[in-house]
Structures are given as structure tokens and as C-alpha cells.
Design a protein around this motif. Structure first.
Motif, PDB file in Angstrom:
ATOM      1  N   THR A  69       8.072   0.443  11.058  1.00 34.83           N
ATOM      2  CA  THR A  69       7.208   1.544  11.491  1.00 34.83           C
ATOM      3  C   THR A  69       7.798   2.363  12.620  1.00 34.83           C
ATOM      4  OG1 THR A  69       6.091   0.057  13.043  1.00 34.83           O
ATOM      5  CG2 THR A  69       5.099   0.313  10.867  1.00 34.83           C
ATOM      6  N   GLU A 162       3.605  -7.469  10.854  1.00 29.51           N
ATOM      7  CA  GLU A 162       3.639  -6.048  10.508  1.00 29.51           C
ATOM      8  C   GLU A 162       3.522  -5.849   9.001  1.00 29.51           C
ATOM      9  OE1 GLU A 162       7.265  -4.569  12.151  1.00 29.51           O
ATOM     10  OE2 GLU A 162       6.382  -4.129  14.099  1.00 29.51           O
ATOM     11  N   ILE A 166       0.362  -4.035   6.739  1.00 26.60           N
ATOM     12  CA  ILE A 166       0.519  -2.946   5.776  1.00 26.60           C
ATOM     13  C   ILE A 166      -0.032  -3.359   4.417  1.00 26.60           C
ATOM     14  CG2 ILE A 166       2.224  -1.574   4.506  1.00 26.60           C
ATOM     15  CD1 ILE A 166       3.986  -1.685   6.996  1.00 26.60           C
ATOM     16  N   ARG A 170      -3.268  -1.395   3.577  1.00 26.22           N
ATOM     17  CA  ARG A 170      -2.708  -0.243   2.861  1.00 26.22           C
ATOM     18  C   ARG A 170      -2.527   0.946   3.804  1.00 26.22           C
ATOM     19  NH1 ARG A 170      -2.954  -4.380  -0.753  1.00 26.22           N
ATOM     20  NH2 ARG A 170      -2.634  -3.678  -2.879  1.00 26.22           N
ATOM     21  N   THR A 171      -2.178   0.676   5.041  1.00 32.07           N
ATOM     22  CA  THR A 171      -1.977   1.740   6.020  1.00 32.07           C
ATOM     23  C   THR A 171      -0.689   1.508   6.806  1.00 32.07           C
ATOM     24  OG1 THR A 171      -3.205   0.603   7.778  1.00 32.07           O
ATOM     25  CG2 THR A 171      -4.457   2.078   6.323  1.00 32.07           C
ATOM     26  N   VAL A 172      -0.114   2.610   7.290  1.00 32.17           N
ATOM     27  CA  VAL A 172       1.037   2.566   8.191  1.00 32.17           C
ATOM     28  C   VAL A 172       0.780   3.548   9.317  1.00 32.17           C
ATOM     29  CG1 VAL A 172       3.514   2.945   8.469  1.00 32.17           C
ATOM     30  CG2 VAL A 172       2.643   2.002   6.337  1.00 32.17           C
TER      31      VAL A 172
END
Length: 286
Positions: A69, A162, A166, A170-172
Motif C-alpha cells: 500500500t 495487510e 485487503i 475488499r479495500t485498499v
């Protein structure tokens, strides 16, 4: 234990079952477990090809904390100015552009239903019906993306957290992936007797996936070799000596015992519930 082709079919059905719901808490992630070199990453690539999409492979075993990220990436914005963004935002920006086009085609403005959506999901179109999603894929209005996390149990603890964040959300960095972005994982066998240097996943972590154990199959591999122009001497040798295709060692096998849970059965229910709707789509390969 499934062969590579069987695992591909099962994994694709699992991934496409996610199109039946907009509930991100119920998103289903297949986790392929098998020996090194058996073809786990090939499964994700074959599914992406079937769907007319792209496969992005993230090698978990080589990541350091913050890399997934936080790596700065230089690019040129729409005003031809140099700016820096962060991985994997070079991919995310392309996905957002696709979201914007789909949003425009539906005659809808920016999604401003909730201030909690922030600035990253202004063109979110995750509320389409199952039929609309299928139409968008078939008409190539969207390009399905499979984010494939390889060797997720060969990372250090910080990186593993990390990756799991994710996978589960389902997010970054606050950006939520749209419905046409699918997530798959792969791992080497992780047991007390395993020879692999892995971090063993506990039952609560495994419960977030549908785990598929894969094995080699000499007939499948010979067909693969013939289709990819392998030297005929190699093909003939394996055909006559199938035991030489892969080492037969119990320390290379996955011996984890399934741990059923109510959440696990809810995921299985979603897959079975969509069987009839998905059969035609899977058969036609979209």
C-alpha cells in the motif's frame, strides 16, 4: 483433493457467486492449497482468461511491510503534470475510470449517498442487479480483474495483516473494489510436519475462505504439455513414468482438517443458490 482443472472450475464458480450479492461481508474467496510448482497461479490466470479479464499477481512471500500500500509510483495526471501515487493505485486508477464510464452509461451522477464513501468511491456502481453485471461483462463494458495473492502464508506477521485486511474488506487505503474485481489466494501446505517455511493459519482465519486442496494429475499435465509444445521426449517420459511428475512426500501435502462454522455454511449456501444462474454463464465462458 482436486486436480488443477477441477480446482479451476470450482474456483470460478465461487468467484462468480459473488455477483449474486452486494453484501461485502459475505464475499467469498477461494484459497488454493498445494505443493510448489503444481500450477496454483495458473488457475487464477486461466480463470481471468476465460472471463476476458486480467490477473494481477501479488507475491506475498517477497513483500515487506507497507509495500503493498505504500510504494511511491510516479505518473502523469490528466493535466500532464508529474505526481506521485501509491501502489497498487496505478491499477486502481484504471479501475476507477471504468467505474466512471459504467456510471455515466447508466445515466447516474456521482454516488453522494453517503459522506462516508469519501473521495475514492465517487463513481461506485456496486448496486447493479445480477443480470446487469452479467450484461456488463458480456458486452465488455468492464474488464474483470482477479487479484491473486500468492503464498499468503509465507509472509511476516505485519504483511500478513495487510493482506488479510485487503482480502476481508475488499479495500485498499479507503478505496473499495467494485464488483468486477475478484480476489483469490494461494498457499503452500502448512502443518506441523510440513517442510515449507510457512506461518500456520488458525481456524478463524481459514474460516474466511473456501479452501481447495489441489493435487497433480499426469493426464491433465500431459494434455497441458502437448498444448504448449513441450519436447516430445519429456511428454513420453512422464506418460511412461507418471510418478516422476511430482515428488511423493507426505511432508509436502496439506493435512489440515476442515473446521465447519455457520459462516462457512452461509458461503456454501450462496454458491449453491446461484448454481442454476451460473451454469449457463460458466458453460458459455462468457
Amino acid at each position: 483433493m482436486a486436480t488443477i482443472n477441477e480446482a479451476k472450475r470450482i474456483s470460478k464458480r465461487i468467484l462468480l457467486s459473488n455477483l449474486l450479492t452486494n453484501d461485502y461481508n459475505l464475499a467469498i474467496t477461494p484459497l488454493i492449497s498445494g505443493k510448489h510448482g503444481i500450477g496454483k497461479s495458473q488457475i487464477a490466470k486461466m480463470i481471468a482468461k476465460d472471463l476476458g479479464g486480467k490477473c494481477i499477481t501479488i507475491e506475498g512471500g517477497t513483500l515487506k511491510e507497507g509495500e503493498i500500500t505504500g510504494i511511491p509510483y510516479q505518473c502523469t495526471n490528466e493535466y500532464n503534470e508529474i505526481e506521485f501515487t501509491f501502489l497498487p493505485y496505478y491499477v486502481i486508477k484504471r479501475i476507477q475510470e471504468a467505474e466512471k464510464i459504467l456510471n455515466h452509461d447508466k445515466g447516474k451522477d456521482k454516488n453522494v449517498d453517503s459522506v462516508l464513501d469519501g473521495t475514492e468511491n465517487l463513481y461506485s456502481r456496486n448496486d447493479l442487479t445480477f443480470e446487469e453485471k452479467i450484461e456488463a461483462i458480456k458486452l465488455k463494458k468492464v474488464t474483470p480483474v482477479i487479484i491473486f495473492f500468492d503464498e499468503i502464508n509465507r509472509t511476516d506477521n505485519a504483511v500478513y495483516r495487510e493482506l488479510m485486511n485487503i482480502i476481508l474488506t475488499r479495500t485498499v487505503n479507503g478505496y473499495q473494489f467494485p464488483w468486477w474485481v475478484f480476489i483469490m489466494g494461494a498457499m503452500n501446505p502448512s502443518t506441523q510436519n510440513s517442510v515449507y517455511a510457512t506461518n500456520e493459519m488458525d481456524p478463524a482465519q481459514l474460516d474466511r475462505f473456501i479452501k481447495i486442496k489441489v493435487r497433480e494429475d499426469s493426464t491433465e499435465w500431459i494434455n497441458y504439455a502437448l498444448n504448449n509444445n513441450f519436447d516430445e521426449n519429456i511428454v513420453n517420459f512422464i506418460a511412461n513414468n507418471s510418478k516422476c511428475l511430482s515428488e511423493n512426500n507426505s511432508q509436502l501435502e496439506d493435512e489440515d482438517v476442515p473446521t465447519p462454522s455457520p459462516r462457512g455454511w452461509e458461503m456454501v449456501n450462496l454458491v449453491l443458490k446461484g448454481k442454476d444462474k451460473l451454469n449457463t454463464m460458466i458453460k458459455d465462458q462468457l
